[in-house]
Design a protein around this motif. Structure first.
Motif, PDB file in Angstrom:
ATOM      1  N   ARG A  75      -8.578  -2.795   1.830  1.00 38.13           N
ATOM      2  CA  ARG A  75      -9.321  -2.623   3.086  1.00 38.13           C
ATOM      3  C   ARG A  75     -10.231  -3.813   3.374  1.00 38.13           C
ATOM      4  O   ARG A  75     -10.901  -3.851   4.399  1.00 38.13           O
ATOM      5  N   THR A 134     -10.544  -7.600   6.990  1.00 42.49           N
ATOM      6  CA  THR A 134     -11.082  -6.259   6.748  1.00 42.49           C
ATOM      7  C   THR A 134     -10.552  -5.258   7.768  1.00 42.49           C
ATOM      8  O   THR A 134     -10.011  -5.636   8.822  1.00 42.49           O
ATOM      9  N   SER A 135     -10.742  -3.983   7.493  1.00 45.02           N
ATOM     10  CA  SER A 135     -10.337  -2.951   8.456  1.00 45.02           C
ATOM     11  C   SER A 135     -11.027  -3.157   9.799  1.00 45.02           C
ATOM     12  O   SER A 135     -10.436  -2.920  10.860  1.00 45.02           O
ATOM     13  N   ARG A 137      -8.868  -0.138  -3.409  1.00 51.12           N
ATOM     14  CA  ARG A 137     -10.052  -0.342  -2.577  1.00 51.12           C
ATOM     15  C   ARG A 137     -10.083  -1.737  -1.956  1.00 51.12           C
ATOM     16  O   ARG A 137     -10.581  -1.931  -0.840  1.00 51.12           O
ATOM     17  N   SER A 162      -3.763   0.536   4.594  1.00 51.49           N
ATOM     18  CA  SER A 162      -4.813   0.302   3.601  1.00 51.49           C
ATOM     19  C   SER A 162      -5.829   1.437   3.592  1.00 51.49           C
ATOM     20  O   SER A 162      -6.350   1.814   2.530  1.00 51.49           O
ATOM     21  N   GLU A 163      -6.114   1.993   4.763  1.00 49.71           N
ATOM     22  CA  GLU A 163      -7.005   3.152   4.820  1.00 49.71           C
ATOM     23  C   GLU A 163      -6.313   4.394   4.254  1.00 49.71           C
ATOM     24  O   GLU A 163      -6.917   5.194   3.534  1.00 49.71           O
ATOM     25  N   CYS A 179       0.830  -1.210   0.000  1.00 45.45           N
ATOM     26  CA  CYS A 179       0.000   0.000   0.000  1.00 45.45           C
ATOM     27  C   CYS A 179       0.862   1.257   0.000  1.00 45.45           C
ATOM     28  O   CYS A 179       0.542   2.250  -0.678  1.00 45.45           O
ATOM     29  N   LYS A 201      -1.474  -2.894   8.634  1.00 43.17           N
ATOM     30  CA  LYS A 201      -2.420  -3.161   7.560  1.00 43.17           C
ATOM     31  C   LYS A 201      -3.619  -2.222   7.631  1.00 43.17           C
ATOM     32  O   LYS A 201      -4.080  -1.695   6.613  1.00 43.17           O
ATOM     33  N   TYR A 202      -4.113  -1.999   8.840  1.00 43.61           N
ATOM     34  CA  TYR A 202      -5.266  -1.109   9.026  1.00 43.61           C
ATOM     35  C   TYR A 202      -4.938   0.310   8.584  1.00 43.61           C
ATOM     36  O   TYR A 202      -5.636   0.893   7.745  1.00 43.61           O
TER      37      TYR A 202
END
Length: 385
Positions: free
Chosen positions: A361, A366-367, A358, A325-326, A251, A321-322
């Motif tokens: 996430r 998932t987030s 997209r 990705s956001e 990302c 990752k959270y």
């Protein structure tokens, strides 16, 4: 790896990505596949085995090195990385984490060379964010196991040679404790696939459904080789944690490309007789994206160090990752905004990247799943009472 050798690897990958892959991004998007010559170049560079130890024929990168490589790969379409991502990541890590010495010796050199492509067959129509609810089953029958069920959105499955299939082997055990993993060659009788999925983005990276209709595999194909341990759920979580750090770094590689495209456009596009870069509201958008990029990159590197020294292999990957990705989603949105109407047009890199990012996430947790993991790490028993 020796630092000078690793520097050479990064330089080679950077040149390959920017000189050979970037010029063909539109072709990949149009044809929905990565050209064969690029696939072969990736094999020759050792990219199918960058995370596989040297004793098994790979490059053997540490996590700190792997995230630097992933950031270089992120400069272009994520479908390139997806070619060999499963061999190094969630599928290959199954063998590295839980495979027997014999299984590792048989399969890992072939994964590292690219002779064999492996897929991670965990997700099901009703088991995504919570893999403990999977219903694919494996029943012992003499010297074989018989598997039945269906898997969904399995990356690289349409051209995989072997699947790492997670199946329930003890129906009476607690949901997270009765799962095992099996090596299932795709040539096995009873294995079939749907057409590959038509997705919003990441064209060139193929996913599909996998159907297992009484698929019989030898008992030795049980990953780990010991019946009764049912380690599949724990193995899956460990593999996903590794993958989350890699995705976070990818990302940030894509964030770097988005910042580059945004700056290039802002300095060249004119409105009112001036480059739009002179307008402070545009500068604010650029500043926010640069800040997100720097923050995410620092988080990834710090989390990778903790992963390597063993001090944090759970919360760190989830936070990285959270956030990343956001963040790359925010950066992509600002990139389109700075480009204005042209940013909404097909053929403009930021429009494609906006669609591509997209997915990050959603997959590999998932987030919202990352929020739960992070919160439970901080709150401990209080989060579970």
């Amino acid at each position: 790896m020796d630092p000078s050798d690793f520097a050479d690897v990064l330089t080679s990958v950077r040149e390959f990505v920017r000189e050979q892959v970037v010029p063909r991004e539109d072709e990949i998007e149009e044809t929905d596949q990565v050209p064969a010559e690029l696939r072969e170049a990736c094999k020759a560079m050792g990219l199918y085995g960058f995370a596989i130890p040297e004793e098994h024929g790979g490059i053997g990168l540490s996590m700190a090195e792997e995230v630097e490589l992933a950031m270089e790969l992120g400069w272009t379409t994520p479908s390139l990385r997806s070619l060999f991502g499963t061999n190094n990541g969630i599928a290959g890590q199954v063998l590295l984490t839980g495979g027997s010495p014999e299984q590792q010796a048989e399969w890992l050199p072939r994964l590292a060379s690219g002779e064999v492509v492996a897929s991670f067959a965990l997700t099901e129509p009703d088991a995504g964010s919570d893999p403990s609810s999977l219903t694919t089953k494996a029943v012992r029958d003499g010297d074989s196991w018989v598997l039945s069920g269906a898997k969904r959105w399995i990356t690289n499955a349409p051209f995989a040679d072997v699947l790492m299939v997670f199946a329930r082997t003890d129906p009476d055990a607690a949901p997270a404790r009765g799962i095992s993993t099996f090596l299932v060659p795709t040539s096995s009788a009873g294995v079939s696939f749907s057409e590959h999925d038509a997705k919003m983005g990441q064209r060139g990276s193929w996913t599909c459904e996998v159907y297992l209709d009484d698929v019989r595999v030898p008992a030795e194909n049980l990953v780990g080789g010991e019946e009764g341990l049912h380690r599949g759920y724990v193995t899956a979580l460990k593999c996903l944690a590794h993958g989350r750090l890699h995705i976070a770094a990818l990302c940030m590689g894509m964030a770097a490309r988005l910042v580059h495209e945004t700056v290039e456009f802002a300095t060249q596009r004119e409105q009112g007789g001036h480059a739009i870069a002179t307008y402070q509201l545009v500068q604010g958008l650029v500043a926010d994206s640069v800040t997100d990029w720097h923050a995410g990159r620092a988080l990834v590197r710090e989390a990778a160090k903790a992963y390597d020294d063993g001090s944090d292999k759970v919360t760190g990957p989830s936070t990285a990752k959270y956030f990343c990705s956001e963040a790359v989603g925010r950066i992509a949105d600002r990139a389109v905004q700075v480009h204005g109407g042209s940013g909404y047009m097909r053929g403009v890199p930021v429009e494609r990247i906006y669609r591509d990012v997209r997915l990050f996430r959603i997959y590999e947790g998932t987030s919202q799943i990352q929020q739960v993991i992070i919160a439970r790490g901080a709150l401990g028993k209080a989060a579970r009472s």
